[in-house]
Scaffold this active site. Sequence first.
Site, mmCIF file in Angstrom:
data_model
loop_
_atom_site.group_PDB
_atom_site.id
_atom_site.type_symbol
_atom_site.label_atom_id
_atom_site.label_comp_id
_atom_site.label_asym_id
_atom_site.label_seq_id
_atom_site.Cartn_x
_atom_site.Cartn_y
_atom_site.Cartn_z
ATOM 1 N N ALA A 38 -37.037 -6.401 3.934
ATOM 2 C CA ALA A 38 -37.456 -4.976 3.676
ATOM 3 C C ALA A 38 -36.636 -3.765 4.536
ATOM 4 C CB ALA A 38 -38.836 -4.981 3.477
ATOM 5 N N THR A 80 -13.406 -3.773 -8.796
ATOM 6 C CA THR A 80 -14.571 -3.803 -9.457
ATOM 7 C C THR A 80 -14.514 -2.683 -10.564
ATOM 8 O OG1 THR A 80 -15.856 -4.492 -7.551
ATOM 9 C CG2 THR A 80 -17.083 -3.398 -9.311
ATOM 10 N N ASP A 116 0.782 -1.296 -0.191
ATOM 11 C CA ASP A 116 -0.048 -0.029 0.034
ATOM 12 C C ASP A 116 0.983 1.108 -0.121
ATOM 13 O OD1 ASP A 116 -3.218 0.415 1.044
ATOM 14 O OD2 ASP A 116 -1.926 2.012 0.583
ATOM 15 N N GLY A 124 -27.298 0.402 1.450
ATOM 16 C CA GLY A 124 -26.214 1.274 1.551
ATOM 17 C C GLY A 124 -24.716 0.643 1.226
ATOM 18 N N CYS A 176 -20.433 -0.512 -1.919
ATOM 19 C CA CYS A 176 -20.557 -1.491 -3.118
ATOM 20 C C CYS A 176 -21.936 -1.169 -3.953
ATOM 21 C CB CYS A 176 -20.614 -2.947 -2.864
ATOM 22 S SG CYS A 176 -19.073 -3.199 -1.800
ATOM 23 N N PHE A 182 -16.606 -11.212 -4.156
ATOM 24 C CA PHE A 182 -17.841 -11.403 -3.697
ATOM 25 C C PHE A 182 -17.981 -11.313 -2.169
ATOM 26 C CE2 PHE A 182 -17.437 -13.445 -7.928
ATOM 27 C CZ PHE A 182 -18.432 -12.606 -8.582
ATOM 28 N N LEU A 183 -17.034 -10.927 -1.518
ATOM 29 C CA LEU A 183 -17.191 -11.095 -0.060
ATOM 30 C C LEU A 183 -17.962 -9.632 0.330
ATOM 31 C CD1 LEU A 183 -14.800 -8.513 0.971
ATOM 32 C CD2 LEU A 183 -13.259 -10.499 0.661
ATOM 33 N N PHE A 230 -31.702 -11.825 1.054
ATOM 34 C CA PHE A 230 -31.900 -10.483 0.400
ATOM 35 C C PHE A 230 -33.440 -10.078 0.097
ATOM 36 C CE2 PHE A 230 -27.798 -8.191 -0.332
ATOM 37 C CZ PHE A 230 -27.089 -9.396 0.159
#
Length: 434
Positions: free
Chosen positions: A252, A121, A30, A257, A260, A152-153, A249
């Site tokens: 409701a 991404t 980094d 948020g 991603c 996909f984490l 998923f």
Amino acid sequence: MKITIAGTGYVGLVTGVCLADVGHTITCFDIDERKIQELNGGKSPIYEPGLEDLITKNLEAKRLHFTSEPEQAYADADCIFIAVGTPENEDGSANLSYVEQAAIMISEYIHKDTVIVVKSTVPVGTNERIARIIKERVDPSINIEVASNPEFLREGSAIHDTFNGDRIVIGTESQETAQLLRSIYEPLNIPIVTTDIRSAEMIKYASNAFLATKISFINEIANLCEKTGANIEEVAEGMGYDKRIGNQFLRAGIGYGGSCFPKDTKALNYLAKQYDFDFRILESVINVNKYQKDKLFLKAKELFQDFTGKKVTVLGLAFKPNTDDIREAPSIDIIESLLKENAQITVFDPIAMGNVEELFHDKINYANSALEAIQEADMVFIVTEWREIKELTLAQYKESMAQPVIFDGRNCYPLHEAKELGIQYYSIGRKPVE
Ligand code: UGA
């Protein structure tokens, strides 16, 4: 094999640490020296359950190294993962400058055949751009292969997701590169899908957009439940038993948020526009979410009209439990709306309070516990379903608040309990208790 990961954000750090844990030798790079210093001391710059223990364990085993020296990170690496951020530009497109900067830096240091794996991404076509950037800059005798390997984490369960993923996607035109990546991931024992590069890039956006669609869809059903007198919890349960729909998923709430879904849905929509494609469903998903985030505040506004001097508590600030991330969190919109209405605001979150304090400073009050936060409140907004918040009983609200009025964006309590206790309780997709 020497593997380097460029970027120690969520994706880079968790991937690096987990790959070290299954036995690979990993160097995480980094440019932020302070972050690297912290990591070398075993301290994680992000809050993620279980991460610090794994960092310490693998540092001690000498399989994991952190550096801000590009020479050390890239010069003799066989495989370099790019896992830097692609935040949202103002126009909704993905900001690729960090990915490009990483590619340029990598090209300055590599001097042998190297596989570059793009984990960030990125919109369809970006891997090819990255390949061009590097190939233009390195000695032509060096063979550079670029592969797409989306992530996909989920934040908050990132370690679990890495070790127990549903699939690993590898997009490459080269058999050898596919084989190399297979060997890296083999210890995880997760199904591997191999595709061409553009399809792999699309899989990532399509997956996030689909999940966001599920959320906006169930939120719209919830909104219709409120009008028709149906109960969203029962509706979602009844739908979820159908294996074609699935029970995940379908919670409701007050909109998705985080770092991603909001940015990836917008970036995919932007990409569609670039190709003159009118992505109608996706546009609706984005609009529904915008409305849903205001929903709890609008319910309160309808009831109270004037918030001046009202003591309002906001419980839960992170965009979801088990993270300190407040990016695109509904709590921020709610606090801003309440501040405009001159409410006296007290907030509580088990982990994310520091991040919110940096935004709002002394404009709002910070409590040490959920129970302390609701004392003498005129109304409470439940925004994030942390365990520490759900553990509060409705009886405690009743005893502690000046006036027991709850706006629950996460449907934490059964309606009948609120009714029995005489609490005014407004939740999502269920009848109000008045
Ligand atoms: C999401 C995806 O789930 C990951 O697969 C993906 O790798 C990641 O984005 C990414 O692209 O990096 P994350 O944003 O960490 O992960 O969080 P989720 O658990 O997916 O939740 C996203 C939002 O949806 C949260 O605001 C959550 O409250 C909301 N949500 C989720 C609902 O409102 N209802 C649900 O039923 C599920």
